[in-house]
Design an enzyme around this catalytic site. Structure first.
Site, PDB file in Angstrom:
ATOM      1  N   GLU A  40     -84.489 -66.707  43.678  1.00 20.50           N
ATOM      2  CA  GLU A  40     -85.946 -66.760  43.673  1.00 20.50           C
ATOM      3  C   GLU A  40     -86.443 -67.416  44.959  1.00 20.50           C
ATOM      4  OE1 GLU A  40     -89.500 -68.623  40.818  1.00 20.50           O
ATOM      5  OE2 GLU A  40     -87.514 -69.550  40.829  1.00 20.50           O
ATOM      6  N   LYS A 106     -93.856 -62.147  39.170  1.00 16.32           N
ATOM      7  CA  LYS A 106     -93.447 -63.070  38.107  1.00 16.32           C
ATOM      8  C   LYS A 106     -94.577 -63.266  37.103  1.00 16.32           C
ATOM      9  CE  LYS A 106     -91.567 -67.789  37.588  1.00 16.32           C
ATOM     10  NZ  LYS A 106     -91.270 -69.031  38.343  1.00 16.32           N
ATOM     11  N   CYS A 140     -86.752 -66.419  37.057  1.00 19.24           N
ATOM     12  CA  CYS A 140     -86.633 -67.817  36.645  1.00 19.24           C
ATOM     13  C   CYS A 140     -87.251 -68.139  35.277  1.00 19.24           C
ATOM     14  CB  CYS A 140     -87.217 -68.715  37.736  1.00 19.24           C
ATOM     15  SG  CYS A 140     -86.599 -70.421  37.682  1.00 19.24           S
TER      16      CYS A 140
END
Length: 256
Positions: A40, A106, A140
């Protein structure tokens, strides 16, 4: 499909240094590598100062990813900070060997760090097709939210998480990652960073690869490394036919 996981110490908010590092690693990849997974925010580390380390869609870092893919005949995935229309995004790229790409923003922003105050969340899950594999790339904190990853109608074969997940919560990373592989009957690849960041968070890595039953292909690994895994789709298909767990799941529609 052969996958390389690059578990790297990221240089804080210095894009050029990080790209030089990853380019050196990509130049040394085993020749039969199909897909390379970076962490990430691989250009900067997980910073809440996006104005210091952002890229744009027609900028150098995206072009760099395209160049690497075309030169090495690989696919490449990882997330970086992108500024677009006045907003910052934690945007994951999946770049194909011909330089074309698809992106995922994300969805679940990490409120403990105030990520939602600096970045705009995405809304749509992405599934890409590469070498006859259906691949779902996530980022994540998405790992903590199983509904978003739920594999309905065998939508994907491979689940990828890229992360900056610190050691103080690494047990959660290992546990949740294994759960996502098992409940979705999919191969799972997780790539985390190593080193320290400006907040003195320590990252040991624990990048790993699991099969569709939750067994380790690559166990959690500590420290800087390039890790390889060979995935066999025929084995996945056979297991899903024999153990039709996915067809017994609840149907639902995910709303924003």
């Amino acid at each position: 499909m052969k996958i390389a996981l690059i578990q790297a110490p990221l240089v804080w908010e210095v894009i050029d240094a990080n790209l030089r590092y990853f380019e050196s690693k990509i130049e040394q990849l085993e020749v039969d590598t199909d897909l390379v997974v970076l962490p990430e925010m691989f250009t900067s580390g997980f910073t809440m100062n996006p104005e210091r380390a952002f890229e744009v869609m027609d900028g150098y870092a995206v072009s760099w990813m395209q160049k690497m893919c075309m030169q090495k005949s690989i696919a490449l995935t990882g997330s970086m900070i992108i500024k677009e229309k006045g907003n910052y995004y934690n945007r994951m790229f999946f770049v194909f060997p011909n330089g074309t790409y698809q992106t995922y923003d994300k969805r679940h922003l990490f409120s403990l760090a105030g990520e939602e105050k600096k970045y705009k969340a995405g809304s749509q899950r992405l599934v890409v097709t590469y070498k006859d594999w259906k691949i779902c790339p996530l980022v994540c904190y998405d790992l903590r939210f199983p509904v978003f990853a739920r594999n309905q109608d065998e939508a994907y074969d491979l689940l990828i998480y890229v992360a900056n997940w610190p050691d103080q919560r690494i047990y959660a990373w290992d546990s949740l990652f294994k759960a996502r592989a098992i409940e979705n009957m999919a191969y799972a690849v997780g790539v985390n960073r190593v080193g320290t960041d400006s907040g003195n968070n320590v990252y040991s890595g624990h990048s790993q690869v699991l099969d569709y039953m939750g067994a380790y292909i690559v166990p959690p690994h500590n420290g800087e490394a390039v890790l390889y895994a060979k995935l066999e789709k025929a084995n996945l298909i056979q297991a899903r036919k024999k153990l039709a767990f996915l067809s017994d799941g609840d149907s639902f529609i995910l709303k924003d």
